[in-house]
Design an enzyme around this catalytic site. Structure first.
Site, PDB file in Angstrom:
ATOM      1  CB  VAL A  40      44.458  43.855  47.205  1.00  0.00           C
ATOM      2  CG1 VAL A  40      44.320  45.301  46.745  1.00  0.00           C
ATOM      3  CG2 VAL A  40      44.485  42.901  46.014  1.00  0.00           C
ATOM      4  N   GLY A  41      46.805  41.511  48.337  1.00  0.00           N
ATOM      5  CA  GLY A  41      46.937  40.168  48.881  1.00  0.00           C
ATOM      6  C   GLY A  41      46.582  39.048  47.926  1.00  0.00           C
ATOM      7  CE  LYS A  49      53.166  37.991  40.735  1.00  0.00           C
ATOM      8  NZ  LYS A  49      51.804  38.476  41.026  1.00  0.00           N
ATOM      9  CB  SER A  59      57.403  43.694  38.055  1.00  0.00           C
ATOM     10  OG  SER A  59      56.185  44.009  38.685  1.00  0.00           O
TER      11      SER A  59
END
Length: 235
Positions: free
Chosen positions: A15-16, A39, A43
């Site tokens: 979704v950005g 973050k 993955s």
């Protein structure tokens, strides 16, 4: 230590979140604020001469003001581009919320006015068989920034996500409407009006889709005062 820390989540995957996080960091830097970001689990990392690297984590590093080693920004890098708990299992690793909490608290000790922690996927993405990623912001007791993609179904997904966040005892500090691709949804303005009236949190901005990513242009569309408070006076 970081004065204001927020967890960035989405109503779904792709979704950005990273683009929105980078735009918030750029906007904060334009306001002369020091920023850090992480973050914790990523993955879909690629092998490089320096080990596994994730493009989303690299984007955060590019737009935060403080210089950190990659391992502090993305301490758990996983190669398969699949759900984090599955990628970790395939790599013979175990994800645990308490470890992520410890990593985040370590970075929160850095001197900065704003820190962002980007999640993976949506609010209920699993870390393991017992825990979801939401356990990290819950343990830290921090506000949440939501990224809402402007596409069919976004009202339902956005309101359900906000409801889950509040049910878990946290505050939706703000939300960003994002156009993740060039498709223009039908009745976009009506959708935005409904979300602004019913989200119960400030809309920080509506980001356009750009054929070539321009974080500076996206940052110019944001108002992050609800996150950082009054702007610093110009000296």
């Amino acid at each position: 230590m970081a004065r204001r820390t927020y967890f960035v989540t989405g109503t779904d995957t792709e979704v950005g979140k990273s683009v929105v996080s980078a735009a918030i960091l750029k906007k904060a830097a334009d306001l002369s604020l020091r920023t850090v970001a992480m973050k914790p689990v990523a993955s879909g990392c690629e092998q490089t001469p320096d080990g596994l690297k994730n493009e989303d984590a690299l984007l955060l590093m590019e737009h935060m003001t403080e210089v950190l080693p990659y391992e502090q920004v993305n301490p758990i890098a996983l190669e398969p581009a699949i759900a984090p708990h599955v990628a970790a299992k395939q790599a013979g690793r175990q994800l645990a919320a308490q470890r992520l909490v410890g990593l985040a608290r370590g970075l929160m000790m850095k001197p900065a006015e704003l820190m962002l922690i980007e999640g993976a996927g949506g609010w209920r993405v699993p870390l393991n068989e017992r825990e979801t990623y939401s356990r990290l912001p819950i343990e830290l007791g921090i506000g949440v920034v939501m990224v809402v993609p402007l596409r069919l179904g976004c009202i339902n997904h956005a309101l359900l996500t906000a409801e889950a966040i509040r049910h878990d005892g946290l505050t939706v500090a703000g939300w960003v409407a994002n156009r993740p691709d060039e498709t223009v949804m039908s009745c976009e303005e009506e959708t935005l009006d409904y979300l602004k009236a019913h989200m119960g949190a400030p809309c920080l901005g509506v980001l356009p889709w750009l054929p070539k990513l321009d974080i500076g242009k996206l940052a110019s569309q944001l108002d992050i005062q609800p996150l950082v408070g009054k702007p610093h006076p110009v000296v």
